[in-house]
Design a protein around this motif. Structure first.
Motif, mmCIF file in Angstrom:
data_model
loop_
_atom_site.group_PDB
_atom_site.id
_atom_site.type_symbol
_atom_site.label_atom_id
_atom_site.label_comp_id
_atom_site.label_asym_id
_atom_site.label_seq_id
_atom_site.Cartn_x
_atom_site.Cartn_y
_atom_site.Cartn_z
ATOM 1 N N ALA A 8 0.818 -1.222 0.000
ATOM 2 C CA ALA A 8 0.000 0.000 0.000
ATOM 3 C C ALA A 8 0.847 1.266 0.000
ATOM 4 C CB ALA A 8 -0.903 0.008 1.232
ATOM 5 N N THR A 9 0.242 2.330 -0.501
ATOM 6 C CA THR A 9 0.828 3.662 -0.344
ATOM 7 C C THR A 9 -0.069 4.379 0.673
ATOM 8 O OG1 THR A 9 -0.581 4.678 -2.001
ATOM 9 C CG2 THR A 9 1.494 3.712 -2.774
ATOM 10 N N PRO A 10 0.450 5.436 1.309
ATOM 11 C CA PRO A 10 -0.376 6.120 2.313
ATOM 12 C C PRO A 10 -1.719 6.595 1.763
ATOM 13 C CG PRO A 10 1.907 6.758 2.569
ATOM 14 C CD PRO A 10 1.851 5.913 1.324
ATOM 15 N N ALA A 11 -1.730 7.188 0.558
ATOM 16 C CA ALA A 11 -3.001 7.706 0.027
ATOM 17 C C ALA A 11 -3.990 6.564 -0.195
ATOM 18 C CB ALA A 11 -2.754 8.445 -1.279
ATOM 19 N N GLN A 12 -3.467 5.425 -0.662
ATOM 20 C CA GLN A 12 -4.343 4.282 -0.920
ATOM 21 C C GLN A 12 -4.915 3.733 0.387
ATOM 22 O OE1 GLN A 12 -2.148 0.965 -2.398
ATOM 23 N NE2 GLN A 12 -3.979 -0.268 -2.863
#
Ligand code: KIV
Ligand code: ZN
Length: 524
Positions: free
Chosen positions: A182-186
């Protein structure tokens, strides 16, 4: 959509999985006594939930979870289970004696896992998840459900599974980023979508469980909290499968230091962070890097002149947290050979350890030996002495003495004596590529345990020429990894102690049988 209140501080549940996901770090297997010690330290630290193990995975895991459930009070004790009847029954059997038992059931939901691992349809997954949660709820009301690999699961399907799990009685729904993708925005988006679209979401606590493969486990957990998650799953020092899990000390101090931003708090006694970190590093043999945030040796060390100048004028110029708030001691007091037992006991307490009189006496005896060898005994030296006393297991062999003669271009000559109970055995031979190899060969001959050395590292516990050397080794025996640790002002002696520690561990764990069982069951 309900939004987290901006003004009031929300309580965040800290779910520690050092003893389960943390133990999945290669070579970090712990014995029952070590797990018990960590469990007690976690309660002192103030965690809310301790995931103590995966009871069906091995008899060792089952015994540890049940022993912790019977003895440890002050936190919920959780056992992990796949969505299978036998797993859930075994998890309940292990946690049933706890003050607050919790069963954590999981089932993978992503297309990759459905198609390649489970070979199950979406409908089958929903049915299996619901059946698993219901069976667990039949045993206890505190049930957590995890859709494994949630982050790579189609959003609509994730919402469907989560809704059904809550309808079946799950009181916590955990969103794992199993592969650290995951990325933070996701991550922020996933939690918001769940809060928006799952109609019964307010009946359960949303949890987050992030792995650190891309170095974003803490950041991803923080954005999940920002989006409304009420529980964070983490481990001490961030240990865990592959690159590890969200680090407990980092998430806790981020929430505390930036409470102005997150408006959230935990029950963690932050002064216990450093002692707990030291304990887990000592037991698992997994060192904390010097520049690790919060608990690394350099986390509060200021080197640049401009920074030092600012610090002297006002610490807040360059310091966003105070070292004492995380459990570092700002001690000017250095002990030496004239220091008494009371001064040592005082330092031990200041370092955050609580030992009984007998343990203090043993540390004091070792301290006197050490103070004969080195002029100044620092806090780090004392921490090592304390840890050596605290997590001893039945060490079958002990080192009596050794003598090695070696030099460039000649095969070392070694004489080494070990003690087993009342008997002493000695070998004298010419062997090895160098002195460390000769020590290992002699140990193998006397103990009858032949190992393959996979990793060997030396680091100095403190600064200075007379500093103690700490040797950490990983050896392979029968296809499994075992670790060993030895500390001495003589680095060759530290090497001998580390190898012997690993060999004793192999003997104490019944030749690796427990790990084999565990691996066999993980392959299921
Ligand atoms: O990483 C993961 O998905 C897990 C689950 C069992 C929660 O550890
Ligand atoms: Zn995990």
């Amino acid at each position: 959509m309900p939004t987290p209140s901006d003004s009031a501080s929300r309580p965040i549940t800290i779910f520690d999985t050092t003893l389960r996901d943390g133990e999945q770090s290669p070579g970090a297997s712990m014995n029952l006594a070590e797990k018990m010690e960590i469990a007690h330290a976690l309660v002192e630290l103030g965690v809310d939930v301790i995931e103590a193990g995966f009871p069906i995975s091995s008899s060792g895991d089952f015994d540890a979870v049940s022993a912790i459930a019977k003895e440890v009070r002050g936190a919920a004790i959780c056992g992990l289970a796949r969505c299978r009847d036998a797993d859930i029954d075994r998890a309940w059997e292990a946690v049933s004696h706890a003050e607050q038992p919790r069963i954590h059931v999981f089932l993978a939901t992503s297309a990759i896992h459905r198609e390649h691992k489970l070979k199950m349809s979406k409908d089958d997954i929903v049915k299996r998840a619901v059946a698993g949660v219901k069976r667990a709820v039949g045993y206890c009301p505190n049930v957590e459900f995890s859709p494994e690999d949630a982050v790579r699961t189609e959003t609509d399907f994730l919402c469907q599974v989560v809704e059904q799990a809550i309808a079946a009685g799950a009181t916590t729904v955990n969103i794992p980023d199993t592969v650290g993708y995951a990325t933070p925005a996701q991550m922020n988006n996933v939690i918001r979508i769940l809060r928006n679209r799952v109609p019964n979401i307010d009946k359960a606590v949303i949890s987050v469980h992030c792995h650190n493969d891309l170095g974003m486990a803490v950041a991803n957990s923080l954005v999940a909290v920002e989006a409304g998650a009420g529980q964070v799953e983490c481990t001490i020092n961030g240990i865990g499968e592959r690159a590890g899990n969200c680090s407990l000390e980092e998430i806790v101090m981020a929430l505390r230091t930036r409470s102005d931003y997150y408006h959230a708090h935990t029950r963690i006694n932050t002064r216990r962070l450093v002692p707990t970190s030291r304990l887990v590093a000592g037991i698992t043999g997994i060192h904390v890097q010097r520049n690790k945030a919060i608990v690394g040796q350099n986390a509060f060390a200021h080197e640049a002149g401009i920074h030092q100048d600012g610090m002297l004028k006002n610490p807040t110029t360059y310091e966003i947290m105070r070292p004492e708030d995380v459990g570092f001691t700002r001690s000017e007091l250095v002990l030496g050979k004239h220091s008494g037992r009371a001064a040592l006991a005082d330092r031990i307490q200041a370092l955050g350890y609580s030992l009984n009189n007998e343990q203090i006496q043993r540390v004091f005896n070792d301290f006197k030996d050490l103070a004969d060898k080195k002029k100044e005994v620092y806090d780090e030296d004392i921490a090592v002495l304390v840890e050596q006393q605290m997590h001893t297991f039945e060490e079958r062999w002990s080192l009596v003495s050794y003598d090695v003669r070696s030099g460039t271009g000649r095969t070392p000559e070694i004489s080494l004596t070990l003690r087993e109970g009342d008997r002493e055995v000695t070998t004298t031979r010419q062997c090895g590529d160098g002195p460390v190899d000769a020590v290992l060969l002699a140990l193998e001959e006397l103990t009858g345990v032949t190992v393959d050395c996979k990793d060997f590292g030396v680091h100095s516990v403190t600064v200075g020429q007379d500093a103690q050397g700490e040797v950490a080794v990983q050896v392979e025996y029968d296809g499994r990894l075992y670790r060993g640790r030895g500390v001495s002002t003589d680095s060759l002696e530290a090497s001998a102690l580390a190898f012997l520690n690993a060999i004793n561990r192999i003997l104490a764990l019944g030749n690796g049988k427990r790990n084999e069982e565990k691996e066999a069951s993980r392959r299921l």
